[in-house]
Design a protein around this motif. Structure first.
Motif, mmCIF file in Angstrom:
data_model
loop_
_atom_site.group_PDB
_atom_site.id
_atom_site.type_symbol
_atom_site.label_atom_id
_atom_site.label_comp_id
_atom_site.label_asym_id
_atom_site.label_seq_id
_atom_site.Cartn_x
_atom_site.Cartn_y
_atom_site.Cartn_z
ATOM 1 N N VAL A 1 42.040 53.719 17.950
ATOM 2 C CA VAL A 1 43.351 52.424 17.359
ATOM 3 C C VAL A 1 42.717 51.188 17.092
ATOM 4 O O VAL A 1 43.027 50.857 18.501
ATOM 5 C CB VAL A 1 44.834 52.754 16.635
ATOM 6 N N LEU A 2 42.148 50.017 16.551
ATOM 7 C CA LEU A 2 41.651 48.974 17.323
ATOM 8 C C LEU A 2 42.744 48.037 16.585
ATOM 9 O O LEU A 2 42.332 46.734 16.883
ATOM 10 C CB LEU A 2 40.389 48.859 16.165
ATOM 11 N N GLY A 3 43.009 47.505 15.945
ATOM 12 C CA GLY A 3 44.414 46.838 15.347
ATOM 13 C C GLY A 3 44.316 46.672 13.575
ATOM 14 O O GLY A 3 43.097 47.092 14.000
ATOM 15 N N GLU A 4 45.484 46.735 13.514
ATOM 16 C CA GLU A 4 45.715 45.832 12.164
ATOM 17 C C GLU A 4 44.996 47.203 11.147
ATOM 18 O O GLU A 4 43.941 46.803 9.930
ATOM 19 C CB GLU A 4 44.244 44.966 11.513
ATOM 20 N N GLY A 5 45.224 48.784 11.788
ATOM 21 C CA GLY A 5 45.414 49.408 11.065
ATOM 22 C C GLY A 5 44.766 49.781 11.369
ATOM 23 O O GLY A 5 43.787 50.735 9.970
ATOM 24 N N ARG A 6 43.046 49.683 12.120
ATOM 25 C CA ARG A 6 41.401 49.709 11.884
ATOM 26 C C ARG A 6 41.198 51.248 12.774
ATOM 27 O O ARG A 6 42.773 50.527 14.705
ATOM 28 C CB ARG A 6 40.487 48.677 11.663
ATOM 29 N N VAL A 7 41.579 52.171 12.395
ATOM 30 C CA VAL A 7 40.597 53.078 13.286
ATOM 31 C C VAL A 7 39.457 53.963 13.448
ATOM 32 O O VAL A 7 39.043 54.192 12.400
ATOM 33 C CB VAL A 7 41.208 54.193 12.803
ATOM 34 N N LEU A 8 38.784 53.865 14.791
ATOM 35 C CA LEU A 8 37.612 54.454 14.571
ATOM 36 C C LEU A 8 37.400 55.900 15.291
ATOM 37 O O LEU A 8 37.778 56.144 15.839
ATOM 38 C CB LEU A 8 36.989 53.063 15.696
ATOM 39 N N ALA A 9 36.576 56.748 14.177
ATOM 40 C CA ALA A 9 36.384 57.645 14.964
ATOM 41 C C ALA A 9 34.565 57.810 15.775
ATOM 42 O O ALA A 9 33.971 57.045 15.441
ATOM 43 C CB ALA A 9 36.163 58.969 13.643
ATOM 44 N N PRO B 1 32.417 54.387 23.598
ATOM 45 C CA PRO B 1 31.277 53.734 23.915
ATOM 46 C C PRO B 1 30.389 53.998 24.684
ATOM 47 O O PRO B 1 30.996 54.803 25.656
ATOM 48 C CB PRO B 1 31.352 52.238 23.543
ATOM 49 N N MET B 2 29.605 55.218 24.766
ATOM 50 C CA MET B 2 28.255 55.207 26.116
ATOM 51 C C MET B 2 27.804 53.923 26.277
ATOM 52 O O MET B 2 28.524 52.923 25.908
ATOM 53 C CB MET B 2 26.869 55.854 25.375
ATOM 54 N N THR B 3 27.734 53.800 28.319
ATOM 55 C CA THR B 3 27.364 53.295 28.823
ATOM 56 C C THR B 3 26.320 52.499 28.308
ATOM 57 O O THR B 3 25.620 53.270 27.934
ATOM 58 C CB THR B 3 27.700 53.904 30.916
ATOM 59 N N GLY B 4 26.781 51.341 28.906
ATOM 60 C CA GLY B 4 24.990 50.062 28.608
ATOM 61 C C GLY B 4 25.496 49.993 26.708
ATOM 62 O O GLY B 4 24.430 49.940 26.604
ATOM 63 N N HIS B 5 26.520 50.924 26.514
ATOM 64 C CA HIS B 5 25.614 50.061 24.892
ATOM 65 C C HIS B 5 26.646 49.205 24.050
ATOM 66 O O HIS B 5 26.884 48.521 24.660
ATOM 67 C CB HIS B 5 26.274 51.345 23.654
ATOM 68 N N PRO B 6 25.632 48.480 22.918
ATOM 69 C CA PRO B 6 25.982 47.393 22.847
ATOM 70 C C PRO B 6 27.704 47.020 21.839
ATOM 71 O O PRO B 6 27.534 48.549 21.062
ATOM 72 C CB PRO B 6 24.073 47.235 21.821
ATOM 73 N N PRO B 7 27.997 46.016 22.266
ATOM 74 C CA PRO B 7 28.628 45.816 21.800
ATOM 75 C C PRO B 7 29.763 46.646 20.041
ATOM 76 O O PRO B 7 28.341 45.950 19.304
ATOM 77 C CB PRO B 7 29.628 44.841 21.679
ATOM 78 N N LEU B 8 30.190 46.711 19.500
ATOM 79 C CA LEU B 8 30.375 47.265 18.435
ATOM 80 C C LEU B 8 30.283 45.918 17.553
ATOM 81 O O LEU B 8 31.581 45.054 17.912
ATOM 82 C CB LEU B 8 31.470 48.697 18.421
ATOM 83 N N PRO B 9 29.836 45.721 16.043
ATOM 84 C CA PRO B 9 30.102 45.156 15.498
ATOM 85 C C PRO B 9 31.218 44.818 15.048
ATOM 86 O O PRO B 9 32.028 45.844 15.076
ATOM 87 C CB PRO B 9 28.809 45.175 14.624
ATOM 88 N N PRO B 10 31.907 43.806 13.821
ATOM 89 C CA PRO B 10 33.332 43.800 13.354
ATOM 90 C C PRO B 10 32.906 44.947 11.951
ATOM 91 O O PRO B 10 32.139 44.903 11.711
ATOM 92 C CB PRO B 10 32.888 42.439 13.034
ATOM 93 N N LEU B 11 34.224 45.673 12.461
ATOM 94 C CA LEU B 11 34.127 46.680 11.213
ATOM 95 C C LEU B 11 35.094 46.068 9.996
ATOM 96 O O LEU B 11 35.610 45.183 9.815
ATOM 97 C CB LEU B 11 35.694 48.011 11.772
ATOM 98 N N PRO B 12 34.302 46.468 8.709
ATOM 99 C CA PRO B 12 34.817 46.177 7.281
ATOM 100 C C PRO B 12 35.959 47.163 6.898
ATOM 101 O O PRO B 12 36.799 47.598 8.168
ATOM 102 C CB PRO B 12 33.534 47.001 6.750
ATOM 103 N N PRO B 13 36.638 45.932 6.595
ATOM 104 C CA PRO B 13 38.442 46.203 5.603
ATOM 105 C C PRO B 13 38.489 48.202 5.815
ATOM 106 O O PRO B 13 37.399 48.668 5.307
ATOM 107 C CB PRO B 13 38.255 45.542 4.816
ATOM 108 N N LEU B 14 39.182 48.854 6.013
ATOM 109 C CA LEU B 14 40.024 49.731 6.397
ATOM 110 C C LEU B 14 39.728 49.580 4.017
ATOM 111 O O LEU B 14 40.086 49.633 3.435
ATOM 112 C CB LEU B 14 40.879 50.471 6.497
ATOM 113 N N ARG B 15 39.034 51.649 3.786
ATOM 114 C CA ARG B 15 39.074 52.244 2.220
ATOM 115 C C ARG B 15 40.223 53.274 2.205
ATOM 116 O O ARG B 15 40.619 53.529 3.331
ATOM 117 C CB ARG B 15 37.594 53.025 2.156
ATOM 118 N N GLY B 16 41.002 52.273 1.215
ATOM 119 C CA GLY B 16 42.220 53.519 0.397
ATOM 120 C C GLY B 16 43.277 53.165 1.174
ATOM 121 O O GLY B 16 44.394 52.937 0.387
#
Length: 275
Positions: free
Chosen positions: A46-54, A143-158
């Motif tokens: 859960v990333l905040g603002e209702g965003r869930v990353l799988a 995330p794997m060690t050393g992997h670049p940071p995740l970009p901003p996620l788009p709004p959740l669908r639905g």
């Protein structure tokens, strides 16, 4: 038709034979499918603002016999499993970093009929050079060690999720006391359907079992599926060979629609018709 049922239909077209004859005593693809769904649910963040990353990368480890047995369909099976996970992620409203991939690997330490699933959040285009490094993701599924940071996620669908990140015993939903829901066990292979009644539903080889299976690997009274208040719970009855639900040995576990129960050489799928 649910995600797992669509996967099973495609699987039937792929193998072209009755599941029971092909997968007798070995890992069943439906078990892998259900375990991958559970992995996506359990390792979501859960990333905040209702965003869930799988997670978007999934690794299925199989023993030598199972890996060799599934090898003839390895690429197609991995692709079908990835499509199934993607459908599940879309249905749940999760987000992913990149395309969902599934990979089958051999692990000689695993016995026949047992498999392991792990996952991670990663960019498939930036996989590490070492196969071993890729095959052993962090235990947190992050995330794997050393992997670049995740970009901003788009709004959740639905929808926006109020999830806290904790998973209950049935993330895929339960029928509860809703009217019109029929609880059924389907015996893989012959496709025999057994409607569960409220209370105990003993499965075994003996004449006293409510659901009898002509399987020498099944104890006379092997497992009890108790239906109470719209919830079905599987409970092993001290069987000789144990009970697996979605590839995991259990003592007692609530069931959700599509769960795969393996006892002896028999595979049963729990269904909530009308759910």
């Amino acid at each position: 038709m649910g995600v797992l049922q669509r996967f099973e239909r495609r699987l039937e077209g792929m193998v072209g034979l009755a599941f029971a004859r092909i997968f007798k005593g070995k890992v069943h693809p439906a078990e892998i499918a259900k375990a991958l769904q559970r992995e996506a649910d359990e390792q979501r963040s859960v990333l905040g603002e209702g965003r869930v990353l799988a997670p978007n990368v999934y690794v299925v480890r199989l023993g030598e016999t199972d890996f060799g047995h599934l090898g003839q369909w390895s690429d197609q099976l991995a692709s079908e499993l990835a499509d199934m996970v993607s459908e599940h992620i879309d249905d749940e409203g999760y987000q992913v970093f990149d395309k969902v991939t599934v990979r089958l690997e051999q692990d000689d330490d695993l016995p026949t009929g047992v498999f392991e699933v792990s996952s991670l959040v990663a960019d498939p285009a930036a996989q590490p050079a070492s196969r071993e490094e890729f095959a052993v993701p962090p235990p947190t599924g992050g995330p794997m060690t050393g992997h670049p940071p995740l970009p901003p996620l788009p709004p959740l669908r639905g929808r926006v999720s109020g999830d806290t990140g904790r998973q209950g015993p049935s993330i895929t939903g339960r029928a509860g006391s809703r009217p019109g829901v029929t609880h059924v066990l389907v015996v893989d292979g012959p496709g025999t359907r057994h409607e569960l009644t409220t209370g105990r539903n003993v499965i075994g080889r003996g004449t006293e079992a409510d659901i009898r299976l002509p399987d020498t690997g099944v104890s006379r009274k092997h497992v009890d599926v108790v239906l109470d208040g719209g919830t079905a719970t599987a409970e092993d009855l001290g069987s000789t060979n144990g009970t697996l639900v979605n590839g995991r040995r259990i003592t007692r576990q609530p069931l959700s629609d599509g769960d795969v129960i393996r006892i002896g050489h028999s595979v049963l799928v729990y269904r909530q018709d009308g759910a």
